[in-house]
Design a protein around this motif. Structure first.
Motif, short mmCIF file in Angstrom:
data_model
loop_
_atom_site.label_atom_id
_atom_site.label_comp_id
_atom_site.label_asym_id
_atom_site.label_seq_id
_atom_site.Cartn_x
_atom_site.Cartn_y
_atom_site.Cartn_z
N ILE A 154 -3.27 9.02 -16.31
CA ILE A 154 -1.96 7.90 -15.50
C ILE A 154 -3.84 7.58 -14.85
O ILE A 154 -4.43 8.48 -14.06
N GLU B 230 0.16 2.11 -10.55
CA GLU B 230 1.58 0.90 -11.33
C GLU B 230 1.96 2.45 -12.41
O GLU B 230 3.55 1.95 -12.35
N GLN B 231 1.08 2.90 -13.07
CA GLN B 231 1.35 3.98 -14.17
C GLN B 231 2.74 4.63 -13.44
O GLN B 231 3.36 5.67 -14.24
N CYS B 232 2.21 5.29 -11.69
CA CYS B 232 3.02 6.27 -11.31
C CYS B 232 4.37 6.42 -11.10
O CYS B 232 5.67 6.82 -10.76
N ASP C 123 6.36 4.53 -14.12
CA ASP C 123 6.09 4.97 -14.93
C ASP C 123 7.62 5.91 -15.27
O ASP C 123 8.03 6.96 -15.29
#
Lengths: 287, 287
Positions: free
Chosen positions: B85, B89-91, B93
């Motif tokens: 990560i 934003e990826q958090c 996913d």
């Protein structure tokens, strides 16, 4: 509280010529306000002060001694002497003994605490200082190595940057002028908390006193210690310790110590060596 | 004492799959006995462990993450995943969220604690971790920067070598997984006592936990913390503080703090976060 009040009143009474022991963390201001050295001269009798400097800790006793002579003379001391004692034989010199029997203030310079103890311990000169400090006739100050020697147990050297352990600190026997304490100096400046804690783990019947540079822990005869100067004085009190593994672990294994008490004191704060209580700088009893 | 006994019996009962939070002081052994990492795998379910590594504190997440993957696989974990990560934003996913909803152990690597919090704070991923740690479904470990983030208040940086003062330590908001504590790591190794004490002076409702390298403070759900590993864990407890000048002094002026309690704990020692009591490693109740 009644007892605290009585002590407080005693502390606030002007006592310019009452003797004290000033334990200085090294690198005290010698140029500007010079508060610590000025207080030493005041407590030695101000314009009546007869100050004897012992530079034996230093490898350059003449240079360091000369600097303090000029400072104390500038401050108005009536007489300033340098006792350039370099070996134990000189500690029996009648002239040196006479100087110490008559002076009102003794100043121990910095340098190497082992060297200082090696020269002075159990000598006639030292016995005169000890007796006159105990009887309240003499104000004593020591800075850096001259501070380290104050306790019975003395930190001779040590490291930092590892978990507390017995091998981290080298202990020796000091001059025992305030036998209850183990002093460390240049304290936070040289990250010495861990060596003081390690020393106290091995000597839980003492109190650790860590003094920062340009900072003084001034001990009165009644047991009160007052802090003044730029930094802090750290008290490590093992009175209430419930457990330590110190007797059972190897010299490099990490030490365990439960329930130490720690005080960080700064300018104006007080600590009582026997009551083991701290009072803030602005402490007032209102009634 | 009855309560202590009950707690003790609970502690000595095998609980290989009971979850815990392992706060590691950095530089844990990755080559020899690997006791700390092995304990993390055991408490994550041993051969049934499904471990998720979050390397977001690191600037080299692939390299550091890859190293932990190999170690945990060698130790027999059934599944090991790396969630690389790098931004907030990826958090969100769904794949990452699913991994964290199903794993039995999460490992936060070292690096920069501000970076780690910047990526994870108040995200869906973080909320899953927090809830599953709280409900006892997930074992969590963090080393170095991954340890620093455990408290609500976090030490982001700081200095040493001076008297305790507010400017010595930079505070930020952590991930709040053990909100009661302020963690410092590489503790005695980097002479960080003074910055932890300075942090605690500003946050006297917390407990300071200083963890040495290759040392772990393992927090159980019942409030007990147990120490294991090579060095020591230092507890700075301000519960009984009677005075501090912290609210009234400038940022660089020396701090005053009276009546802190300090414990130096080593392998096997325990400390209770709510009772604020320490127990020695060899503590046994005999009756």
């Amino acid at each position: 509280m009644r007892q605290l009040k009585a002590k407080w009143l005693e502390m606030t009474t002007p006592q310019a010529t009452k003797t004290a022991v000033l334990v200085i963390g090294g690198a005290e201001d010698k140029v500007h306000g010079r508060e610590i050295l000025r207080t030493f001269v005041a407590r030695s009798g101000a314009n009546d002060a007869h100050i004897t400097i012992i530079p034996s800790a230093s490898r350059e006793p003449g240079i360091i001694g000369g600097r303090y002579i000029r400072i104390f003379e500038e401050m108005g001391a009536s007489k300033v002497e340098l006792l350039d004692i370099r070996d134990r034989e000189q500690c029996e010199d009648p002239n040196f003994k006479e100087s110490l029997a008559n002076c009102t203030g003794v100043f121990l310079t910095g340098g190497d605490q082992l060297r200082l103890c090696g020269v002075l311990s159990d000598t006639s000169v030292m016995e005169i200082i000890r007796q006159r400090v105990r009887s309240g006739e003499l104000t004593l100050a020591g800075t850096s190595a001259g501070a380290a020697v104050m306790g019975h147990h003395m930190i001779a050297g040590g490291g930092s940057g590892e978990s507390p352990n017995r091998s981290l600190v080298d202990m020796a026997t000091g001059l025992g002028l305030i036998p209850e304490v183990i002093v460390d100096q240049h304290f936070h400046n040289r990250n010495r908390m861990v060596r003081l804690v390690s020393a106290i783990a091995s000597h839980p019947d003492r109190i650790g006193i860590g003094i920062d540079e340009d900072t003084c822990a001034m001990f009165e005869k009644d047991g009160w210690m007052q802090v003044f100067g730029k930094g802090s004085v750290t008290v490590v009190d093992p009175t209430e310790v419930t457990h330590t593994n110190e007797p059972n672990v190897g010299a490099t294994e990490p030490l365990t110590i439960h329930n130490m008490r720690m005080h960080i004191l700064s300018h104006g704060d007080r600590y009582h060596l026997y009551q083991r209580t701290a009072l803030p700088a602005n402490y007032r009893i209102s009634n």
